[in-house]
Design a protein around this motif. Structure first.
Motif, PDB file in Angstrom:
ATOM      1  N   ALA A  18       0.835  -1.202   0.000  1.00 57.30           N
ATOM      2  CA  ALA A  18       0.000   0.000   0.000  1.00 57.30           C
ATOM      3  C   ALA A  18       0.869   1.251   0.000  1.00 57.30           C
ATOM      4  CB  ALA A  18      -0.907   0.003   1.228  1.00 57.30           C
ATOM      5  N   ARG A  19       0.353   2.300  -0.613  1.00 54.81           N
ATOM      6  CA  ARG A  19       1.024   3.598  -0.572  1.00 54.81           C
ATOM      7  C   ARG A  19       0.729   4.271   0.770  1.00 54.81           C
ATOM      8  NH1 ARG A  19      -2.041   3.451  -4.946  1.00 54.81           N
ATOM      9  NH2 ARG A  19      -3.411   5.075  -4.097  1.00 54.81           N
ATOM     10  N   PRO A  20       1.668   5.053   1.307  1.00 58.88           N
ATOM     11  CA  PRO A  20       1.400   5.759   2.567  1.00 58.88           C
ATOM     12  C   PRO A  20       0.136   6.603   2.458  1.00 58.88           C
ATOM     13  CG  PRO A  20       3.719   5.933   1.994  1.00 58.88           C
ATOM     14  CD  PRO A  20       3.040   5.308   0.810  1.00 58.88           C
ATOM     15  N   GLY A  21      -0.747   6.454   3.418  1.00 56.63           N
ATOM     16  CA  GLY A  21      -1.995   7.209   3.416  1.00 56.63           C
ATOM     17  C   GLY A  21      -3.096   6.626   2.570  1.00 56.63           C
ATOM     18  N   GLU A  22      -2.817   5.542   1.840  1.00 55.14           N
ATOM     19  CA  GLU A  22      -3.850   4.919   1.008  1.00 55.14           C
ATOM     20  C   GLU A  22      -4.977   4.386   1.886  1.00 55.14           C
ATOM     21  OE1 GLU A  22      -4.354   1.214  -2.197  1.00 55.14           O
ATOM     22  OE2 GLU A  22      -2.354   1.802  -1.481  1.00 55.14           O
ATOM     23  N   VAL A  23      -6.225   4.584   1.453  1.00 61.44           N
ATOM     24  CA  VAL A  23      -7.384   4.099   2.205  1.00 61.44           C
ATOM     25  C   VAL A  23      -7.549   2.606   1.928  1.00 61.44           C
ATOM     26  CG1 VAL A  23      -9.871   4.290   2.535  1.00 61.44           C
ATOM     27  CG2 VAL A  23      -8.500   6.348   2.163  1.00 61.44           C
ATOM     28  N   LEU A  24      -7.350   1.798   2.966  1.00 61.75           N
ATOM     29  CA  LEU A  24      -7.467   0.344   2.803  1.00 61.75           C
ATOM     30  C   LEU A  24      -8.834  -0.187   3.221  1.00 61.75           C
ATOM     31  CD1 LEU A  24      -3.959  -0.979   3.896  1.00 61.75           C
ATOM     32  CD2 LEU A  24      -4.750  -0.143   1.673  1.00 61.75           C
ATOM     33  N   ALA A  25      -9.572   0.589   3.987  1.00 61.53           N
ATOM     34  CA  ALA A  25     -10.953   0.222   4.328  1.00 61.53           C
ATOM     35  C   ALA A  25     -11.716   1.507   4.587  1.00 61.53           C
ATOM     36  CB  ALA A  25     -11.004  -0.685   5.552  1.00 61.53           C
ATOM     37  N   ALA A  26     -13.003   1.480   4.250  1.00 62.65           N
ATOM     38  CA  ALA A  26     -13.830   2.672   4.462  1.00 62.65           C
ATOM     39  C   ALA A  26     -15.273   2.254   4.668  1.00 62.65           C
ATOM     40  CB  ALA A  26     -13.731   3.627   3.265  1.00 62.65           C
ATOM     41  N   ALA A  27     -15.934   2.950   5.576  1.00 65.13           N
ATOM     42  CA  ALA A  27     -17.377   2.830   5.759  1.00 65.13           C
ATOM     43  C   ALA A  27     -18.012   4.120   5.272  1.00 65.13           C
ATOM     44  CB  ALA A  27     -17.710   2.595   7.221  1.00 65.13           C
ATOM     45  N   ARG A  41     -25.407   3.456  12.679  1.00 65.23           N
ATOM     46  CA  ARG A  41     -26.201   4.225  11.721  1.00 65.23           C
ATOM     47  C   ARG A  41     -25.382   5.397  11.196  1.00 65.23           C
ATOM     48  NH1 ARG A  41     -28.451   4.971  16.666  1.00 65.23           N
ATOM     49  NH2 ARG A  41     -28.406   7.074  17.564  1.00 65.23           N
ATOM     50  N   ASP A  42     -25.365   5.497   9.880  1.00 63.81           N
ATOM     51  CA  ASP A  42     -24.742   6.628   9.177  1.00 63.81           C
ATOM     52  C   ASP A  42     -23.296   6.849   9.602  1.00 63.81           C
ATOM     53  OD1 ASP A  42     -27.120   7.145   7.801  1.00 63.81           O
ATOM     54  OD2 ASP A  42     -27.898   8.326   9.466  1.00 63.81           O
ATOM     55  N   VAL A  43     -22.528   5.759   9.631  1.00 62.87           N
ATOM     56  CA  VAL A  43     -21.116   5.840  10.028  1.00 62.87           C
ATOM     57  C   VAL A  43     -20.250   6.053   8.797  1.00 62.87           C
ATOM     58  CG1 VAL A  43     -19.164   4.535  10.957  1.00 62.87           C
ATOM     59  CG2 VAL A  43     -21.381   4.473  12.124  1.00 62.87           C
ATOM     60  N   ASP A  44     -19.425   7.082   8.838  1.00 57.28           N
ATOM     61  CA  ASP A  44     -18.415   7.342   7.811  1.00 57.28           C
ATOM     62  C   ASP A  44     -17.052   7.259   8.476  1.00 57.28           C
ATOM     63  OD1 ASP A  44     -20.092   8.028   5.483  1.00 57.28           O
ATOM     64  OD2 ASP A  44     -20.681   9.755   6.690  1.00 57.28           O
ATOM     65  N   LEU A  45     -16.178   6.426   7.917  1.00 55.93           N
ATOM     66  CA  LEU A  45     -14.860   6.244   8.527  1.00 55.93           C
ATOM     67  C   LEU A  45     -13.893   5.728   7.482  1.00 55.93           C
ATOM     68  CD1 LEU A  45     -13.581   6.375  11.453  1.00 55.93           C
ATOM     69  CD2 LEU A  45     -13.797   3.880  11.451  1.00 55.93           C
ATOM     70  N   GLU A  46     -12.666   6.239   7.497  1.00 57.12           N
ATOM     71  CA  GLU A  46     -11.606   5.759   6.616  1.00 57.12           C
ATOM     72  C   GLU A  46     -10.457   5.191   7.444  1.00 57.12           C
ATOM     73  OE1 GLU A  46     -12.077   8.573   2.639  1.00 57.12           O
ATOM     74  OE2 GLU A  46     -10.471   9.009   4.085  1.00 57.12           O
ATOM     75  N   VAL A  47      -9.863   4.129   6.921  1.00 62.73           N
ATOM     76  CA  VAL A  47      -8.713   3.481   7.543  1.00 62.73           C
ATOM     77  C   VAL A  47      -7.562   3.570   6.555  1.00 62.73           C
ATOM     78  CG1 VAL A  47      -7.835   1.375   8.585  1.00 62.73           C
ATOM     79  CG2 VAL A  47     -10.282   1.895   8.726  1.00 62.73           C
ATOM     80  N   ARG A  48      -6.473   4.204   6.962  1.00 62.02           N
ATOM     81  CA  ARG A  48      -5.394   4.505   6.035  1.00 62.02           C
ATOM     82  C   ARG A  48      -4.126   3.743   6.360  1.00 62.02           C
ATOM     83  NH1 ARG A  48      -7.027   9.746   7.900  1.00 62.02           N
ATOM     84  NH2 ARG A  48      -8.730  10.550   6.617  1.00 62.02           N
ATOM     85  N   ALA A  49      -3.382   3.391   5.314  1.00 66.25           N
ATOM     86  CA  ALA A  49      -2.096   2.721   5.482  1.00 66.25           C
ATOM     87  C   ALA A  49      -1.140   3.646   6.236  1.00 66.25           C
ATOM     88  CB  ALA A  49      -1.506   2.362   4.120  1.00 66.25           C
ATOM     89  N   GLY A  50      -0.394   3.060   7.165  1.00 64.38           N
ATOM     90  CA  GLY A  50       0.604   3.822   7.897  1.00 64.38           C
ATOM     91  C   GLY A  50       0.103   4.427   9.188  1.00 64.38           C
TER      92      GLY A  50
END
Length: 276
Positions: A18-27, A41-50
């Motif tokens: 993965a590139r640094p900061g790349e989003v590997l999972a997201a809701a 309910r209505d969850v927004d979340l990003e999981v980033r490499a690094g």
């Protein structure tokens, strides 16, 4: 005899680094129901490499449910979960196993596998490579301090030892997205610190680590970001020093909390207020 077509398919290959900061999972606008109850309910979340992302919040806030949804182990009632940029449902189970590794709260096995055999199970998604498997298993056991009892049967271990072996299995899987549900719950102080240092090391190496924690002090010390969950939603998301406020934490936990700077290092300290 002609083999079924499914048995002739080649195993999928691991994803590229993965590139640094790349989003590997997201809701995205995620809703999850368990039975008749809407847990998220209505969850927004990003999981980033690094980075290490800690999910914190009171009991019943939806932390473990969110982790399971990010792992594609729970279906969404609404919205979408993406893993490595694709909707989770579009990945096959073997493809997912190469992209994310999951540590559940409870590590239970009915058969008397040895510690090394349990850790080696983490290599199942990968194409057979005995030398690489041996290196990965040895490194994972060393990192979690379980090499000394590699030949012992898993059911004979203490709760803390089982937790460390289960984490070693996850590390041996060598997936770039680690999803860990309360990995420190059964551990003493030394091994709690060791596990969180290991999370930071995996993030420094380029992985994305999501960890459910109850200890706000550990989250403040080791997480790059925290998502504070409350009543099925995300109340705050950001660096611990920015989102750990006395007002918000006292509200979320329904108990007075104080947030202090360490007198020597300036690090964020979080403690419940007590009248003793």
């Amino acid at each position: 005899m002609r083999l079924p077509r499914t048995l002739l398919r080649p195993r999928p290959l691991p994803p590229p680094p993965a590139r640094p900061g790349e989003v590997l999972a997201a809701a995205e606008a995620l809703r999850v129901r368990l039975g008749t109850r809407e847990v998220l309910r209505d969850v927004d979340l990003e999981v980033r490499a690094g980075e290490v992302l800690a999910l914190v919040g009171p009991n019943g806030a939806g932390k473990s449910t969110l982790l399971a949804a990010l792992a594609a182990d729970l279906p969404a009632a609404g919205g979408v979960v993406r893993v490595h940029g694709r909707p989770a449902a579009e990945w096959s189970a073997p493809e997912l196993a190469l992209r994310r590794a999951v540590l559940p709260q409870q590590a239970a096995l009915s058969f008397p596998f040895t510690v090394e055999e349990v850790v080696r199970m983490g290599r199942a998604p990968h194409p057979a490579s005995p030398d690489e498997d041996d290196r990965a298993v040895a490194a994972a056991m060393a990192a979690t301090h379980v090499s000394g009892f590699a030949a012992r049967p898993f059911p004979a271990l203490s709760g803390g030892e089982r937790a460390r072996v289960a984490l070693a299995r996850v590390l041996a899987q060598a997936a770039p997205l680690l999803l860990l549900d309360e990995p420190t719950a059964a551990l003493d102080l030394k091994h709690q610190e060791s596990v969180l240092r290991l999370c930071r090391a995996r993030a420094h190496a380029g992985d994305a680590v999501v960890v459910v924690l109850h200890d706000l002090g550990l989250a403040a010390a080791y997480a790059h970001r925290v998502a504070i969950l409350c009543a099925g939603g995300v109340a705050a998301d950001g660096p611990p020093a920015e989102v750990f406020s006395e007002r918000l934490l006292s509200e979320v936990y329904d108990h007075p909390v104080e947030v202090l700077g360490h007198p020597r290092t300036g690090a964020t300290l979080v403690n419940p207020k007590r009248n003793l």
